[in-house]
Design a protein around this motif. Structure first.
Motif, PDB file in Angstrom:
ATOM      1  N   ASP A  39      64.243  81.765   9.464  1.00  0.00           N
ATOM      2  CA  ASP A  39      63.800  83.061   8.967  1.00  0.00           C
ATOM      3  C   ASP A  39      65.019  83.965   8.919  1.00  0.00           C
ATOM      4  OD1 ASP A  39      62.280  85.144   8.143  1.00  0.00           O
ATOM      5  OD2 ASP A  39      61.068  85.307   9.955  1.00  0.00           O
ATOM      6  N   ARG A  65      60.450  82.913   5.816  1.00  0.00           N
ATOM      7  CA  ARG A  65      60.291  81.818   6.766  1.00  0.00           C
ATOM      8  C   ARG A  65      59.979  80.534   6.002  1.00  0.00           C
ATOM      9  NH1 ARG A  65      57.574  82.079  12.568  1.00  0.00           N
ATOM     10  NH2 ARG A  65      58.934  83.862  12.521  1.00  0.00           N
ATOM     11  N   SER A 117      59.034  79.271  17.687  1.00  0.00           N
ATOM     12  CA  SER A 117      57.916  79.600  16.802  1.00  0.00           C
ATOM     13  C   SER A 117      57.453  81.043  16.989  1.00  0.00           C
ATOM     14  CB  SER A 117      56.747  78.640  17.017  1.00  0.00           C
ATOM     15  OG  SER A 117      57.146  77.340  16.706  1.00  0.00           O
ATOM     16  N   ALA A 118      58.355  81.930  17.265  1.00  0.00           N
ATOM     17  CA  ALA A 118      58.015  83.333  17.487  1.00  0.00           C
ATOM     18  C   ALA A 118      57.560  83.987  16.188  1.00  0.00           C
ATOM     19  CB  ALA A 118      59.212  84.074  18.048  1.00  0.00           C
ATOM     20  N   ARG A 119      56.742  85.009  16.333  1.00  0.00           N
ATOM     21  CA  ARG A 119      56.274  85.743  15.174  1.00  0.00           C
ATOM     22  C   ARG A 119      57.385  86.643  14.651  1.00  0.00           C
ATOM     23  NH1 ARG A 119      50.955  88.326  17.401  1.00  0.00           N
ATOM     24  NH2 ARG A 119      51.456  89.754  15.703  1.00  0.00           N
ATOM     25  N   GLN A 120      57.103  87.243  13.504  1.00  0.00           N
ATOM     26  CA  GLN A 120      58.104  88.051  12.809  1.00  0.00           C
ATOM     27  C   GLN A 120      58.593  89.225  13.658  1.00  0.00           C
ATOM     28  OE1 GLN A 120      59.115  87.237   9.666  1.00  0.00           O
ATOM     29  NE2 GLN A 120      60.573  88.886   9.499  1.00  0.00           N
ATOM     30  N   LYS A 121      57.722  89.839  14.448  1.00  0.00           N
ATOM     31  CA  LYS A 121      58.131  91.023  15.205  1.00  0.00           C
ATOM     32  C   LYS A 121      59.148  90.693  16.294  1.00  0.00           C
ATOM     33  CE  LYS A 121      54.469  91.133  18.654  1.00  0.00           C
ATOM     34  NZ  LYS A 121      53.430  91.953  19.243  1.00  0.00           N
ATOM     35  N   TYR A 122      59.131  89.453  16.817  1.00  0.00           N
ATOM     36  CA  TYR A 122      60.123  89.062  17.811  1.00  0.00           C
ATOM     37  C   TYR A 122      61.499  88.870  17.176  1.00  0.00           C
ATOM     38  CZ  TYR A 122      56.382  88.310  21.152  1.00  0.00           C
ATOM     39  OH  TYR A 122      55.324  88.493  21.989  1.00  0.00           O
TER      40      TYR A 122
END
Length: 162
Positions: free
Chosen positions: A40, A48, A68-73
């Motif tokens: 990403d 991503r 596999s963290a979300r976008q905010k991380y």
């Protein structure tokens, strides 16, 4: 040779070829051990997606977040100021110089050639001056300097005894 960069979640990579060539991405997760990674690039406008390892080159930059963290991380990219660190890296400067050289026109190449000739001429003159100074310093028959002449005793007149 010891490896310094490892494929890990949070590692930064430079995409060297393919449709996203020249972009900096962040490895979110490893899909296949030897083939692909989920990447990403929130600040480089790379969505991503899975990218093969053969298209990426690992960098020394890493961010800490779970795989596999979300976008905010992944917004930690901006907090860590990765873009300015990348721009200051020697690797990025070489890439930019290569791109600038590829974009040069004939006149730009001519101006660079003339500047190089002028620089080389100045260097050649300075080297000749230094060589001449070194030769005169090493020569046994050099002329006496003002300090050496004052320190030397006056020559005696012939025929007189002291």
């Amino acid at each position: 040779m010891v490896f310094r960069c490892f494929v890990e979640a949070g590692g930064m990579a430079y995409v060297s070829f393919g449709p996203r060539a020249g972009k900096l991405v962040e490895i979110v997760d490893v899909i296949d051990q030897n083939i692909r990674a989920l990447v990403d690039g929130p600040c480089t406008l790379v969505r991503r997606q899975a990218v093969p390892f053969r298209c990426m080159q690992l960098t020394d930059f890493t961010l800490k977040f779970p795989h596999s963290a979300r976008q905010k991380y992944i917004q930690a990219w901006e907090k860590a100021d990765i873009n300015t660190k990348w721009a200051a890296a020697r690797w990025a400067k070489k890439i930019e110089a290569r791109e600038m050289k590829a974009k040069m026109t004939d006149f730009d190449r001519y101006v660079v050639m003339k500047a190089k000739k002028m620089r080389n001429q100045i260097i050649k003159l300075e080297v000749r001056k230094l060589q001449k100074a070194a030769f005169l310093k090493a020569s046994p028959r050099k002329a006496p300097t003002a300090q050496g002449a004052a320190a030397a005793p006056a020559p005696k007149a012939p025929g007189k005894k002291a």
